[in-house]
Design an enzyme around this catalytic site. Structure first.
Site, mmCIF file in Angstrom:
data_model
loop_
_atom_site.group_PDB
_atom_site.id
_atom_site.type_symbol
_atom_site.label_atom_id
_atom_site.label_comp_id
_atom_site.label_asym_id
_atom_site.label_seq_id
_atom_site.Cartn_x
_atom_site.Cartn_y
_atom_site.Cartn_z
ATOM 1 N N SER A 156 0.808 -1.208 0.000
ATOM 2 C CA SER A 156 0.000 0.000 0.000
ATOM 3 C C SER A 156 0.854 1.276 0.000
ATOM 4 O O SER A 156 1.594 1.520 -0.947
ATOM 5 C CB SER A 156 -0.970 -0.045 1.190
ATOM 6 N N ASP A 186 11.128 5.224 -9.440
ATOM 7 C CA ASP A 186 10.873 5.854 -10.737
ATOM 8 C C ASP A 186 11.589 7.190 -10.883
ATOM 9 O O ASP A 186 11.951 7.596 -11.996
ATOM 10 C CB ASP A 186 9.365 6.047 -10.942
ATOM 11 N N LYS A 197 -0.793 -4.008 -3.421
ATOM 12 C CA LYS A 197 -2.093 -3.406 -3.105
ATOM 13 C C LYS A 197 -2.087 -1.967 -3.610
ATOM 14 O O LYS A 197 -1.491 -1.090 -3.017
ATOM 15 C CB LYS A 197 -2.387 -3.420 -1.607
#
Length: 414
Positions: A310, A321, A335
């Site tokens: 999560s 990224d 999730k």
């Protein structure tokens, strides 16, 4: 024909028309309190749920069927709401009775009483699984691991239990025992007795560790509660003052928590860039950015595993990224859905999936997880072995930091 008879016939006809028209146009009978509750729950889902096909079904028809049942009291209304939500086939969209709703609203920076397990329903198998045990909890001390399947709780099969029903069975008074039947991989189920205790939720553990060539700021973040960003900011500042050359951020077995806390923690490490995209059912993308400055530009390695879920995945994805950190460990839990809480008129509530999130590179994490830059499996270790020579993932992170900081120093000299 007698005029009086004609008049009476016409009057009777007019009265019949008036009664028929009046009956046709009269408002529907008032809904009972139980029907109003069911309708309120239906409207919330109808307005906010992520999947506008409602699991490829006629959602209006689901409401009609629910209101056809005899709703004699709050319990039958609750059951009708639960039956409606089950048709969505989404374990994260669920009904909470007033006690469960109040429990979920408890400040996450406080204390809990129980065994200390974060749990979820596997979306593919429907089995009740452990996301991760809370650090230092009775469950962790008893050897419960991420991805363990909970087959029974106190002898009650978990096949048909909701998340909240399972959590309720595991809660109880301090000092009392609860029996869990655990299934791991292909091994036979094993019964484990756990003594319930008070669980202090301390989200940040930080210390300066000496390696062969560096001072390493080790930070273990166990959950994303309201205090996590400020606690982490303080830890980074203190480690900077002590001369940290690089950092290891340990997100292993961190089940997540508050979305906003995950975003704020990412901003502590990023000068600029997208932190996360959110996508609602209209496909509208929102985003959260970092505008800096970061608290430190020192090299960063992030440790992740199957219990990283999560908000932890939001943070890990943002740092990966944006090329701010190297990820080491195992693929994360996967999730990628966002839930909101809604209170109903009688104090009960709904948790509803309203959006999904994507990493800055538009990777969908749900059910897929995040793959580390350096995949490094690890055997289970005891809590006192974490961040030591017995911790192979930690040692790999140390080696990466040493090579990175050496390269930076050589670059600075040239």
């Amino acid at each position: 024909m007698d005029n009086s008879k004609v008049f009476r016939s016409i009057l009777s006809f007019i009265m019949a028309l008036w009664l028929a028209f009046g009956s046709f146009c009269s408002p529907a009978a008032a809904l009972t309190d139980e029907q109003k509750l069911v309708s309120q729950a239906w409207r919330i889902v109808n307005r906010t749920y992520l999947d506008d096909t409602f699991n490829h079904q006629n959602w209006a028809q689901v409401r009609q069927e629910a209101l056809k049942t005899r709703l004699k009291d709050s319990q039958t209304a609750y059951q009708a709401i639960q039956n409606m939500l089950k048709t969505l086939d989404d374990p994260f969209t669920r009904f909470l009775d007033p006690r469960q709703y109040r429990s979920l609203q408890v400040n996450t920076s406080g204390e809990l009483t129980g065994v200390g397990l974060q749990i979820a329903l596997n979306s593919e198998t429907g089995k009740l699984e452990v996301v991760t045990p809370i650090a230092g909890s009775p469950a962790e001390k008893a050897g419960i691991l991420p991805r363990d399947r909970i087959v029974k709780i106190e002898g009650t099969p978990t096949d048909n239990l909701t998340l909240d029903e399972a959590a309720s069975l595991m809660r109880g008074r301090i000092g009392t025992a609860v029996s869990l039947l655990i299934e791991r991989d292909s091994s036979s189920p094993k019964e484990i007795s756990i003594i319930r205790d008070r669980i202090t939720l301390n989200p940040v553990i930080a210390k300066l560790q000496k390696s062969k060539k560096n001072n390493i700021g080790y930070i273990r973040l166990t959950q994303f509660n309201a205090n996590a960003p400020i606690k982490l900011a303080n830890a980074i500042s203190e480690l900077e003052e002590k001369g940290a050359d690089g950092y290891i951020l340990d997100l292993r077995n961190n089940p997540g928590g508050l979305l906003q806390a995950g975003i704020e923690v990412a901003r502590l490490w990023l000068d600029s860039g997208i932190v996360v995209y959110t996508v609602n059912r209209q496909g509208v993308q929102g985003n959260f950015e970092s505008s800096g400055p970061a608290l430190t530009k020192d090299p960063l390695v992030v440790l992740v595993n199957q219990g990283t879920a999560s908000a932890s995945e939001i943070l890990a994805g943002a740092l990966q990224d944006n090329k701010r950190a190297t990820l080491v460990g195992e693929k994360t839990f996967g999730k990628g859905l966002i839930q909101s809480l809604f209170e109903l008129s009688d104090g009960s509530g709904l948790a509803v999936t309203i959006a999904k999130y994507e990493t800055p590179n538009h990777r969908d994490i749900n059910k897929l997880g995040i793959t580390p830059d350096k995949v490094m499996p690890s055997e289970p270790i005891a809590i006192n072995q974490v961040a030591t020579s017995d911790d192979v993932q930690y040692q790999t992170a140390v080696e990466l930091l040493e090579s990175t900081t050496i390269a930076q120093r050589l670059g600075a000299r040239s």
